[in-house]
Design an enzyme around this catalytic site. Structure first.
Site, mmCIF file in Angstrom:
data_model
loop_
_atom_site.group_PDB
_atom_site.id
_atom_site.type_symbol
_atom_site.label_atom_id
_atom_site.label_comp_id
_atom_site.label_asym_id
_atom_site.label_seq_id
_atom_site.Cartn_x
_atom_site.Cartn_y
_atom_site.Cartn_z
ATOM 1 C CG ASN A 37 -2.205 0.713 1.035
ATOM 2 O OD1 ASN A 37 -2.487 1.204 -0.058
ATOM 3 N ND2 ASN A 37 -3.007 0.792 2.087
ATOM 4 C CG HIS A 122 -12.213 -3.030 10.304
ATOM 5 N ND1 HIS A 122 -11.250 -2.295 9.647
ATOM 6 C CD2 HIS A 122 -11.614 -4.196 10.622
ATOM 7 C CE1 HIS A 122 -10.137 -2.994 9.565
ATOM 8 N NE2 HIS A 122 -10.329 -4.153 10.136
ATOM 9 N NE ARG A 147 -10.003 -2.120 13.387
ATOM 10 C CZ ARG A 147 -9.158 -1.511 12.548
ATOM 11 N NH1 ARG A 147 -7.918 -1.974 12.394
ATOM 12 N NH2 ARG A 147 -9.540 -0.476 11.839
ATOM 13 C CE1 TYR A 159 -5.613 2.311 10.621
ATOM 14 C CE2 TYR A 159 -6.673 1.571 12.639
ATOM 15 C CZ TYR A 159 -6.237 1.327 11.357
ATOM 16 O OH TYR A 159 -6.435 0.098 10.811
ATOM 17 C CG ASP A 210 -4.957 -1.494 14.686
ATOM 18 O OD1 ASP A 210 -3.881 -1.319 15.302
ATOM 19 O OD2 ASP A 210 -5.019 -1.723 13.460
ATOM 20 C CG HIS A 212 -2.623 2.000 12.990
ATOM 21 N ND1 HIS A 212 -1.902 2.711 12.068
ATOM 22 C CD2 HIS A 212 -3.160 0.957 12.315
ATOM 23 C CE1 HIS A 212 -2.020 2.123 10.883
ATOM 24 N NE2 HIS A 212 -2.762 1.062 11.004
ATOM 25 C CD GLU A 236 -4.258 -4.805 14.601
ATOM 26 O OE1 GLU A 236 -5.420 -5.236 14.787
ATOM 27 O OE2 GLU A 236 -3.863 -4.395 13.500
ATOM 28 C CD GLU A 262 -1.522 -3.608 10.548
ATOM 29 O OE1 GLU A 262 -2.523 -4.176 11.001
ATOM 30 O OE2 GLU A 262 -1.523 -2.456 10.112
ATOM 31 N NE ARG A 283 -2.964 -7.347 13.111
ATOM 32 C CZ ARG A 283 -3.910 -7.471 12.180
ATOM 33 N NH1 ARG A 283 -4.676 -8.541 12.166
ATOM 34 N NH2 ARG A 283 -4.090 -6.532 11.284
ATOM 35 C CG HIS A 312 -2.782 -6.838 7.598
ATOM 36 N ND1 HIS A 312 -1.904 -6.197 6.756
ATOM 37 C CD2 HIS A 312 -3.718 -5.928 7.939
ATOM 38 C CE1 HIS A 312 -2.297 -4.946 6.595
ATOM 39 N NE2 HIS A 312 -3.387 -4.743 7.310
ATOM 40 C CG ASP A 316 -3.716 -2.551 2.663
ATOM 41 O OD1 ASP A 316 -4.695 -2.442 3.423
ATOM 42 O OD2 ASP A 316 -2.557 -2.722 3.066
ATOM 43 C CD GLU A 339 -7.546 -6.299 9.552
ATOM 44 O OE1 GLU A 339 -6.356 -6.639 9.325
ATOM 45 O OE2 GLU A 339 -7.887 -5.130 9.788
ATOM 46 C CD1 TRP A 403 -1.283 7.349 10.452
ATOM 47 C CD2 TRP A 403 -1.062 5.426 9.297
ATOM 48 N NE1 TRP A 403 -2.504 7.048 9.909
ATOM 49 C CE2 TRP A 403 -2.401 5.870 9.196
ATOM 50 C CE3 TRP A 403 -0.680 4.247 8.676
ATOM 51 C CZ2 TRP A 403 -3.363 5.165 8.497
ATOM 52 C CZ3 TRP A 403 -1.632 3.543 7.967
ATOM 53 C CH2 TRP A 403 -2.974 4.005 7.872
HETATM 54 O O1 EZ4 Z 1 -3.534 0.403 8.358
HETATM 55 O O2 EZ4 Z 1 -3.688 -2.146 5.892
HETATM 56 O O3 EZ4 Z 1 -5.442 -3.789 11.066
HETATM 57 N N1 EZ4 Z 1 -5.457 -3.219 10.049
HETATM 58 C C1 EZ4 Z 1 -4.760 -2.123 9.752
HETATM 59 C C2 EZ4 Z 1 -4.841 -1.617 8.341
HETATM 60 C C3 EZ4 Z 1 -3.571 -0.914 7.891
HETATM 61 C C4 EZ4 Z 1 -3.494 -0.870 6.384
HETATM 62 C C5 EZ4 Z 1 -2.161 -0.303 5.912
HETATM 63 O O4 EZ4 Z 1 -2.035 -0.440 4.549
HETATM 64 O O5 EZ4 Z 1 -4.079 -1.595 10.610
HETATM 65 O O6 EZ4 Z 1 -5.962 -0.787 8.186
HETATM 66 CO CO CO Z 2 -3.732 -2.960 12.229
#
Ligand code: EZ4
Ligand code: CO
Length: 403
Positions: A37, A122, A147, A159, A210, A212, A236, A262, A283, A312, A316, A339, A403
């Site tokens: 991605n 999600h 999630r 996010y 998550d 992130h 996560e 991931e 993951r 994951h 993407d 997921e 991020w």
């Molecule tokens: O941000 O796949 O758990 N899932 C995630 C995703 C990631 C994207 C990054 O390309 O964290 O949404």
């Molecule tokens: Co994630």
């Protein structure tokens, strides 16, 4: 048997996908996903310019030797670009081998360990009330694992929460968009979110969250502790795993289960976390961790330490990756959860597939191979469009953040 041709197909039916198709002199073909991605063309070039010339004429049955050839032979090992390229070749070769055997891929891996694959969906909302509604809607659709993410009061964009639509697409800008962040606000808000969600949904639904990669190890430990009353299935990516030792601190302070990986590309990223039992779920997935051949090695290492898989599966990861992952999940003894972030109808139309979703479960098909192909004519109608993941900055002073 020989590989006679191989093509990289880059298309954008609503988001970018990089797909490898391998042809053989016996008419059998295989496909693999190589989507990275926001950096798609780097993998396309790696394959096209450096890998494909070495594949023509090789015996596609030699999956292990080709894997080692591409991994060791490049001299420059690992990294997301290299490992996604190797993954695409590996997935396409397993597809071909399973077609040769006349078997669905999970049979070739060793057979079925379960009737179907539990997925988590999600649920996201701009505030707690919206997220609760989304969680309940997922429960209605039959999801057993959900999630939950929500907007954080005082932060404009965070996010996983779209301000305009129900679904979000991680790569949402023709140049990187900027999100803002404040760990203190997030740490105050998230236990309130889960208090409300758990209250609304009852005890029987698995809840996931998550982070992130945004917290320090100590903050992650605090969050894990504050979420313990709500019995999460996992928390996560609580902190970046570049330094895996950081998870020792989190683990010492909370029993909230941890999931990571991931962004991992190799078993070496997983080794310490697994061996020290610092995580509960790994993951890594087919596309970014070297294909079926390498993911199987990671899962076997994890099994020794009672770590389970949680591949994951954001959008993407293409429908090809999902097909391969579902065969893997159907076989792997130490499966945890998969997921599932559904692709749009347009995305799915480019990838004829036999896997299906039913009431919170995904099922791989019985077609020989991994059951997914690419419609190249249709793909050609959707040319590549540059798209980036956002970047994240501290709200206070603009410091670039994880991020
Ligand atoms: O941000 O796949 O758990 N899932 C995630 C995703 C990631 C994207 C990054 O390309 O964290 O949404
Ligand atoms: Co994630």
């Amino acid at each position: 048997m020989k590989i006679t041709a191989a093509r990289v197909i880059v298309c954008c039916p609503g988001r970018n996908f990089v797909t490898l198709k391998i042809e053989t002199d016996q008419g059998l073909t295989g496909v693999g996903d190589a989507t990275l991605n926001g950096r798609e063309l780097a993998v396309a070039s790696y394959l096209q310019d450096h890998v494909l010339p070495c594949l023509i004429g090789r015996d596609p049955q030699q999956i292990e030797d080709i894997w080692q050839y591409l991994y060791k032979g490049a001299y420059w090992r690992r990294g997301p670009v290299t490992m996604s390229a190797i993954a695409a070749v590996d997935t396409a070769l397993w597809d071909i081998k399973a077609k040769m055997a006349g078997m669905p891929l999970y049979q070739l891996l060793g057979g079925r360990s379960r009737t179907g694959v539990m997925v988590y969906g999600h649920a996201t909302g701009r505030d707690i009330a919206e997220t609760v509604d989304e969680v309940l809607r997922h429960r209605e659709e039959g999801y057993q694992a959900i999630r939950a993410q929500s907007g954080v009061p005082g932060l404009e964009k965070v996010y996983g929460v779209s301000t305009t639509q129900r679904m979000y697409e991680p790569a949402d800008g023709n140049l990187p968009n900027e999100h803002d962040w404040d760990s203190a606000k997030y740490l105050r808000h998230t236990p309130r979110l889960f208090e409300a969600v758990r209250e609304a949904v009852g005890e029987d639904i698995h809840l996931l969250h998550d982070v992130h990669h945004r917290l320090s190890p100590n903050e992650a430990a605090q969050l894990g502790r504050s979420l313990e009353p709500y019995q999460l299935f996992w928390m996560e990516d609580p902190t970046p795993a570049d330094n895996p030792q950081a998870f020792r601190l989190i683990r010492q302070h909370t029993t909230t289960p941890l999931a990571v990986g991931e962004v991992f590309n190799s078993i070496w990223d997983c080794k310490l976390l697994i061996e020290e039992q610092l995580i509960d779920y790994i993951r890594a997935t087919v596309t970014h961790a070297g294909g079926i051949t390498h993911l199987r090695r990671i899962a076997d290492l994890a099994a020794l330490y009672q770590v389970r898989t949680g591949c994951h599966g954001a959008t993407d990861l293409s429908p090809v990756a999902m097909g391969a992952a579902l065969h893997f999940d159907t076989w792997v003894p130490n499966f945890g959860v998969q997921e599932y972030m559904p692709h749009s109808a347009q995305m799915l139309s480019v990838f004829p597939h036999d896997w299906r979703f039913e009431r919170g479960m995904l099922y791989c098909g019985e077609t020989p191979g991994h059951g997914v192909d690419i419609d190249e004519k249709l793909a050609a109608k959707y040319p590549y469009q540059r798209a980036y993941l956002p970047v994240n900055r501290l709200q206070r002073d603009g410091t670039l953040w994880d991020w």
